[in-house]
Design a protein around this motif. Sequence first.
Motif, PDB file in Angstrom:
ATOM      1  N   ARG A 105       0.838  -1.210   0.000  1.00  0.00           N
ATOM      2  CA  ARG A 105       0.000   0.000   0.000  1.00  0.00           C
ATOM      3  C   ARG A 105       0.867   1.252   0.000  1.00  0.00           C
ATOM      4  NH1 ARG A 105      -4.180  -1.138   4.792  1.00  0.00           N
ATOM      5  NH2 ARG A 105      -2.311  -2.121   5.635  1.00  0.00           N
ATOM      6  N   GLY A 106       1.987   1.197   0.711  1.00  0.00           N
ATOM      7  CA  GLY A 106       2.894   2.337   0.688  1.00  0.00           C
ATOM      8  C   GLY A 106       3.454   2.580  -0.701  1.00  0.00           C
ATOM      9  N   MET A 107       3.827   1.509  -1.413  1.00  0.00           N
ATOM     10  CA  MET A 107       4.328   1.663  -2.766  1.00  0.00           C
ATOM     11  C   MET A 107       3.268   2.263  -3.678  1.00  0.00           C
ATOM     12  SD  MET A 107       5.815  -1.196  -5.428  1.00  0.00           S
ATOM     13  CE  MET A 107       4.194  -1.546  -6.116  1.00  0.00           C
ATOM     14  N   GLN A 108       2.014   1.876  -3.470  1.00  0.00           N
ATOM     15  CA  GLN A 108       0.948   2.437  -4.292  1.00  0.00           C
ATOM     16  C   GLN A 108       0.795   3.934  -4.055  1.00  0.00           C
ATOM     17  OE1 GLN A 108      -2.371  -0.116  -3.245  1.00  0.00           O
ATOM     18  NE2 GLN A 108      -1.247  -1.916  -3.956  1.00  0.00           N
ATOM     19  N   ARG A 109       1.088   4.400  -2.839  1.00  0.00           N
ATOM     20  CA  ARG A 109       1.047   5.833  -2.585  1.00  0.00           C
ATOM     21  C   ARG A 109       2.273   6.536  -3.168  1.00  0.00           C
ATOM     22  NH1 ARG A 109      -0.867   3.828   2.435  1.00  0.00           N
ATOM     23  NH2 ARG A 109       1.056   4.237   3.578  1.00  0.00           N
ATOM     24  N   GLU A 110       3.387   5.825  -3.219  1.00  0.00           N
ATOM     25  CA  GLU A 110       4.628   6.444  -3.698  1.00  0.00           C
ATOM     26  C   GLU A 110       4.691   6.560  -5.215  1.00  0.00           C
ATOM     27  OE1 GLU A 110       9.364   5.313  -3.918  1.00  0.00           O
ATOM     28  OE2 GLU A 110       8.193   4.598  -2.216  1.00  0.00           O
ATOM     29  N   LEU A 111       4.271   5.518  -5.932  1.00  0.00           N
ATOM     30  CA  LEU A 111       4.465   5.468  -7.374  1.00  0.00           C
ATOM     31  C   LEU A 111       3.197   5.867  -8.116  1.00  0.00           C
ATOM     32  CD1 LEU A 111       6.453   2.127  -7.742  1.00  0.00           C
ATOM     33  CD2 LEU A 111       7.340   4.448  -7.473  1.00  0.00           C
ATOM     34  N   PRO A 112       3.314   6.710  -9.150  1.00  0.00           N
ATOM     35  CA  PRO A 112       2.140   7.071  -9.949  1.00  0.00           C
ATOM     36  C   PRO A 112       1.515   5.843 -10.598  1.00  0.00           C
ATOM     37  CG  PRO A 112       4.015   8.490 -10.474  1.00  0.00           C
ATOM     38  CD  PRO A 112       4.540   7.381  -9.611  1.00  0.00           C
ATOM     39  N   LEU A 113       0.237   5.938 -10.907  1.00  0.00           N
ATOM     40  CA  LEU A 113      -0.496   4.823 -11.482  1.00  0.00           C
ATOM     41  C   LEU A 113       0.166   4.327 -12.767  1.00  0.00           C
ATOM     42  CD1 LEU A 113      -2.912   2.925 -11.530  1.00  0.00           C
ATOM     43  CD2 LEU A 113      -4.233   4.743 -12.658  1.00  0.00           C
TER      44      LEU A 113
END
Length: 490
Positions: free
Chosen positions: A440-448
Motif C-alpha cells: 500500500r505504501g508503494m501504491q502511494r509512492e508510485l504514480p499509477l
Amino acid sequence: MTDLSPQHESRGAVSVEELARALPDSALVTDADVLASLGHDEAEWAPAGKALAALRATSADEVSRAVAACADLGIPVVPRGAGTGLSGGANAVDGCLVLDLSRMDAIVEIDAENMVAVVQPGVVNDDLKAAVAAHGLWYPPDPASAPWSTIGGNVATNAGGLCCLKYGVTRDYVLGLEAVVGGPGGGYGTRLRFGRRTTKGVAGYDLTGLFVGAEGTLGVVTEVTLRLRPARRDAPRTVVGAFDDLVAAGRAVAAVTARGLVPAALELLDRFCLEAVEEWKHLGIEPSAEALLLASIDTPGASGDEDASAVAAAFRDCGAVWAEQSTDPVEAEALFEARRLAYPALERLGPVLTEDLCVPRSLVPAMLARTEEIGRRHDVRIATIAHAGDGNLHPLLITPPGDDAARAAAQAAFEELLTAAVEMGGTVTGEHGVGLLKRRGMQRELPLGVRAMQKAVKDALDPLGVFNPGKVIGDDPDLGDATSRARASA
C-alpha cells in the motif's frame, strides 16, 4: 485481509502426490511443522499462506525442473534463502511450492585478476567476504543480517547495509546472473544468463538490473556474478557522537552531508536500542545519551585523521554532548556490533513492526521529529536505528505480546510513517523490499502509470503468475481500471 491465494489461472487443487510424480528425482518436504517454518521470513506481522510442499534445491537443473513442473500443474513458486527478510517477500502463498535455495551455497569462482566472484544464491554474505578477503579483495554490501543472509536474498531485495553510504548497494556489484525464467525467455524452466563479466557493457536492456530487487517475482536466480573491490589497507577510524536529543543527531547527519564529508558508514542508534542490546549481550556499553552516531572513516593516511576530526566537529557543532574518535578498537567494534544486533535484541521484548523508509539526507532531522510525533500520538513505542548517512531510517514499532489494541495502533502508525516519507520526497523501502508489508505504501509512492508499467513487465515475463505471486505488484486495486483504459485508447 490480505489475499495470499495464487494470482494466476489454476487447474484446481493439486495434490502432493501429483507434484511428486512430476518431480520423481526430488525429495519434497511435506511435514507441516517444517513447511510452517519455511513458509515465512522474519516479518512477523506479514501474513503467510499454507504451502503445498517445499523443495530444498541443490542445483540449477533441479530448480529448472521444479519450475517447469509447477507451471504445468498451476502451482505457484515462492523462492527463499535464509529467511532473514523483513517485508514478507518470502512468505508462502496457499498451495505453493516453497523453493529453498539455501543449499545451493557454492562459491563457483573467485577471479582475483579481474576482481570478480561467481556464486550460487545460497552463499552467506559474510562467508563470501571471508573467501574473497583471502585473495586481498572485498565485497562491500553488508546488511546487518550479513552473518546469516544469503547473496540470493540480498539480490532479491537489492540489499544495502552499513557501508552503502560510500560504496553502494547490491545492484552496484551485480554484473550478471543466471535465472530460471518463464514466458518469452523460452518457456517455464528455461535457464538464461543476463549481464556480463566486464566492467562496462550496454548491449540491450539491463535485464540484470531488472532482476535485482524484483523479490523473486520475475524468475528464480540460480547464480550471480559479482564485482569485487581491493581490500581496504588501513583500519577504519571510528568517530562516536552522543546526543541528548534524537533530532539533534539528525541535524548532525545533515551537517556531515552538507560539509561534503563521506564516511564509509554513518549509523544512528537511540537509547532504547542500546539498552536492549546491552541487556541481551552484555557488550560493556553504558548508554548515557538519548542517541549515538557512529561514523566509520576509511580514508587512508593522514587524510583519514583530518576527515575523522571534521566529522567530530560537525557532531559538536550540532549539539553533541561529546564527540571523539575512538582510540580503542575493541570499543569501536562493540558499538558497531550493537548496531547490527539492535533488531534481534528488540525482538526479544515483543512483536516488532519494522520500517525501512528513506528520505533525502537533508530531511533526516524532520523525519526523526515526525517519527517521534507519530509515536506519541498513537501511544506506540518506536525505537530508531538508521543508516543515517544515506537517509535510510529503520523505526521499530514495538508492542506488548497479545495486545490487539497496541497492534492496531502500531499498524496505523506504520502507515503514517510511510506516508510521511513519501510526502518528504522519499521512498517507503530503502533496502528491505516491498514484499507484503509495503504494497500500500508503494501504491502511494508510485504514480499509477508507473505501477501499470511494472505490472506489464511482470505479466510479460511471468504470464502464468507462477513466480512469487501477490508480492510487490499484487493487490493493487487501481491497475485493472488502468489496463482497461489503456486497451480502450489503443
